[in-house]
Design an enzyme around this catalytic site. Sequence first.
Site, PDB file in Angstrom:
ATOM      1  N   GLU A 262     -43.336  59.209  29.677  1.00 48.05           N
ATOM      2  CA  GLU A 262     -42.585  57.923  30.494  1.00 48.05           C
ATOM      3  C   GLU A 262     -41.358  58.432  31.643  1.00 48.05           C
ATOM      4  O   GLU A 262     -40.708  59.267  31.355  1.00 48.05           O
ATOM      5  CB  GLU A 262     -42.154  57.330  29.277  1.00 48.05           C
ATOM      6  CG  GLU A 262     -43.111  56.562  28.554  1.00 48.05           C
ATOM      7  CD  GLU A 262     -42.561  55.701  27.151  1.00 48.05           C
ATOM      8  OE1 GLU A 262     -41.348  55.178  27.199  1.00 48.05           O
ATOM      9  OE2 GLU A 262     -43.202  55.192  26.400  1.00 48.05           O
ATOM     10  N   HIS A 283     -42.743  49.975  28.399  1.00 42.30           N
ATOM     11  CA  HIS A 283     -41.684  50.103  27.273  1.00 42.30           C
ATOM     12  C   HIS A 283     -40.512  49.066  27.305  1.00 42.30           C
ATOM     13  O   HIS A 283     -39.462  49.606  27.289  1.00 42.30           O
ATOM     14  CB  HIS A 283     -41.161  51.662  27.231  1.00 42.30           C
ATOM     15  CG  HIS A 283     -40.951  52.200  25.907  1.00 42.30           C
ATOM     16  ND1 HIS A 283     -40.588  53.502  25.619  1.00 42.30           N
ATOM     17  CD2 HIS A 283     -40.295  51.299  24.788  1.00 42.30           C
ATOM     18  CE1 HIS A 283     -40.243  53.591  24.196  1.00 42.30           C
ATOM     19  NE2 HIS A 283     -39.895  52.317  23.905  1.00 42.30           N
TER      20      HIS A 283
HETATM   21  P1  NAD Z   1     -39.550  52.039  10.533  1.00 46.81           P
HETATM   22  O1  NAD Z   1     -38.983  53.218  10.205  1.00 46.81           O
HETATM   23  O2  NAD Z   1     -38.960  50.765   9.601  1.00 46.81           O
HETATM   24  O3  NAD Z   1     -41.186  52.018   9.919  1.00 46.81           O
HETATM   25  C1  NAD Z   1     -42.029  53.102   9.865  1.00 46.81           C
HETATM   26  C2  NAD Z   1     -43.035  53.011   8.779  1.00 46.81           C
HETATM   27  O4  NAD Z   1     -44.031  54.156   9.486  1.00 46.81           O
HETATM   28  C3  NAD Z   1     -42.360  53.275   7.643  1.00 46.81           C
HETATM   29  O5  NAD Z   1     -42.671  52.538   6.450  1.00 46.81           O
HETATM   30  C4  NAD Z   1     -42.973  54.826   7.266  1.00 46.81           C
HETATM   31  O6  NAD Z   1     -43.216  54.922   6.018  1.00 46.81           O
HETATM   32  C5  NAD Z   1     -44.213  54.652   7.959  1.00 46.81           C
HETATM   33  N1  NAD Z   1     -44.580  56.096   8.415  1.00 46.81           N
HETATM   34  C6  NAD Z   1     -44.204  57.327   8.541  1.00 46.81           C
HETATM   35  N2  NAD Z   1     -45.120  58.019   8.810  1.00 46.81           N
HETATM   36  C7  NAD Z   1     -46.397  57.688   8.526  1.00 46.81           C
HETATM   37  C8  NAD Z   1     -47.584  58.130   8.484  1.00 46.81           C
HETATM   38  N3  NAD Z   1     -47.744  59.659   8.666  1.00 46.81           N
HETATM   39  N4  NAD Z   1     -48.707  57.260   8.465  1.00 46.81           N
HETATM   40  C9  NAD Z   1     -48.344  55.802   8.170  1.00 46.81           C
HETATM   41  N5  NAD Z   1     -47.367  55.463   8.069  1.00 46.81           N
HETATM   42  C10 NAD Z   1     -46.068  56.081   8.353  1.00 46.81           C
HETATM   43  O7  NAD Z   1     -39.492  51.883  11.917  1.00 46.81           O
HETATM   44  P2  NAD Z   1     -39.754  50.330  12.692  1.00 46.81           P
HETATM   45  O8  NAD Z   1     -38.294  49.936  12.971  1.00 46.81           O
HETATM   46  O9  NAD Z   1     -40.569  49.553  12.136  1.00 46.81           O
HETATM   47  O10 NAD Z   1     -40.448  51.108  14.097  1.00 46.81           O
HETATM   48  C11 NAD Z   1     -41.789  51.425  14.138  1.00 46.81           C
HETATM   49  C12 NAD Z   1     -41.967  52.020  15.544  1.00 46.81           C
HETATM   50  O11 NAD Z   1     -41.751  51.212  16.600  1.00 46.81           O
HETATM   51  C13 NAD Z   1     -41.360  53.249  15.675  1.00 46.81           C
HETATM   52  O12 NAD Z   1     -41.937  54.269  16.406  1.00 46.81           O
HETATM   53  C14 NAD Z   1     -40.200  52.953  16.856  1.00 46.81           C
HETATM   54  O13 NAD Z   1     -39.473  53.779  17.595  1.00 46.81           O
HETATM   55  C15 NAD Z   1     -41.000  51.999  17.615  1.00 46.81           C
HETATM   56  N6  NAD Z   1     -40.287  50.902  18.145  1.00 46.81           N
HETATM   57  C16 NAD Z   1     -40.545  50.801  19.610  1.00 46.81           C
HETATM   58  C17 NAD Z   1     -40.110  49.692  20.390  1.00 46.81           C
HETATM   59  C18 NAD Z   1     -40.478  49.471  21.922  1.00 46.81           C
HETATM   60  O14 NAD Z   1     -39.609  49.306  22.739  1.00 46.81           O
HETATM   61  N7  NAD Z   1     -41.557  49.493  22.113  1.00 46.81           N
HETATM   62  C19 NAD Z   1     -38.903  49.005  19.769  1.00 46.81           C
HETATM   63  C20 NAD Z   1     -38.657  49.302  18.756  1.00 46.81           C
HETATM   64  C21 NAD Z   1     -39.220  50.147  17.845  1.00 46.81           C
END
Ligand code: NAD
Length: 528
Positions: A262, A283
């Site tokens: 990015e 993003h």
């Molecule tokens: P979180 O930590 O609450 O949830 C992540 C989940 O993924 C957990 O339940 C974990 O057990 C699961 N996980 C981990 N490894 C895994 C695997 N190999 N297979 C299946 N499940 C797996 O995180 P969140 O706050 O829900 O965020 C989720 C994603 O969204 C993150 O990557 C975060 O960086 C991203 N995010 C992006 C934006 C954006 O601007 N687009 C904003 C916020 C968060």
Amino acid sequence: MYRVLITDPISPKGIEILEREEDVEVANEPEIPFDRLLEIVKDFDAIITRSRTPVNRELLSRAKRLKVIGRAGVGVDNVDLEYASKLGILVVNTPGANTIAATELTLMHMLNVLRNSHKAHQSLKEHHWDRKKFMGTELFGKTLGIIGLGNIGSQVAIRCKSFGMKVLCYDPYIPDEKPKRLGVKRVYDLYTLLKESDIITIHTPLTEETKGMIGEREFEVMKDGVYIINCARGGIIDERALLKYLKLGKVRGVGLDVFSVEPPNWEFIDELLKFENVSLSPHIGANTYESQENVGVIVAQQVIKALKGRTPEHVVNAPFPDLSVLPLIKPYLDLGEKLGKFLVQWSEGRIGRLRISVRGEISKHSEPIVSSVLKGILSLIVDEPVNLINANYVAKERGIEVEKLTSEETYDFKNLIGVESLEGGKSVSGSVLEGHLLRIVQIDEYKVDIEPEGIMLVFENKDEPGVIGKVGTLLGKNNINIAGFELGRKERGGRALGVLALDDEVPEEVLKELTSIPQVFFAKQVKI
Ligand code: NAD
């Protein structure tokens, strides 16, 4: 009086929360030049920053009164965490503030690709009245596959259920109650989810395990005409494979907020945009006024808690108030973390209920050691920084039940740390020998002696001549070098456990071939 300096813009609501405290005085300097900051930082108990302000060694060494650094946001690349920890300064951040923002963006992309809303808008803008062109598909009655049922995945599930969708999830690291509570059907392997879903949405962090998680093999098993949404992190979907399956028509629509690099590779964007059903955004998952307001509010609350000696929930570092015990317990903390990492991989994520035991002379320091085990486990699966201070809190928040055992008594070793998955029936124990040598001494019921380091291939097999040779030949044929070998068995001719230290990773196909050797019951690659 606590003096708080705000060095980057945060929401007025956050500032208001700080100012409401009678014993807090706020200096709001959101554009302060670094030189000026260096001059005045000595007068403050807390600073609140975003990513602009480098909270480096130079700044910290002048911050004689500083007790807490509040990072309004998640990433802490701009903070010298190690030095802050050394000085006993707490660093707090604000994970989860943008959960709803990212959830709603996911829904936006989903609706865009199913209903062509963004294209229809563009067409009207170009003065076309083309109603037939914009036939869409409904969410109602479709099967949604959520990969990663964490904060955002759960919120997506709630909303999609209200659309009348059938919701599946794949997340090996959550307790069963979570999907049950949300009315989501849990599947225990990714391929079942890929085969059954009409729409797939990704909500995992980017980790060793999730990097490239959706590649050619995964696209191959998906339904024809599947839709895919990724508002999590770039790099989880293999972008070349995505283009290939869009071209083949297997993937009917794609919504992406994140890219492997990015700003993205523009050739990739141009290629993507040749297809009708593509909805892209730069993003912006966290970009809502409410999410920015939440960040300000949460950081203010965390800083107040930290200043007033209450425990903030989102602590990023682990300052040691009693530095004198650190050299003594450091190897045990390292061991605990490695055992946690081992178990989460060996038990294939079945970590909903754990028993962690600390035995021997080290048992009086069991609390940070238990936290270090949880840190090892959680660091592989959650998106927020996990450390010794917040590990228990994060585990509890994720519904992981921890049974702790401490005892001064031990049998074979002077000290022993054990971690057992009560759900998965897998366990691992380790000890520190001669004060500094970390060893895994038991895996399940097998006694072993292994340094927990690097790539390990762990397999359970029938103890009969020739099995190890077959495994070695297979690895050799695939150019995988064996650096060490350890065998544990209970009795001759029964079940045995082999552990190979490897120089190279074992590709998935080789692992499959390995488990097809009739005498090999189970094999797992573990990386520490
Ligand atoms: P979180 O930590 O609450 O949830 C992540 C989940 O993924 C957990 O339940 C974990 O057990 C699961 N996980 C981990 N490894 C895994 C695997 N190999 N297979 C299946 N499940 C797996 O995180 P969140 O706050 O829900 O965020 C989720 C994603 O969204 C993150 O990557 C975060 O960086 C991203 N995010 C992006 C934006 C954006 O601007 N687009 C904003 C916020 C968060």
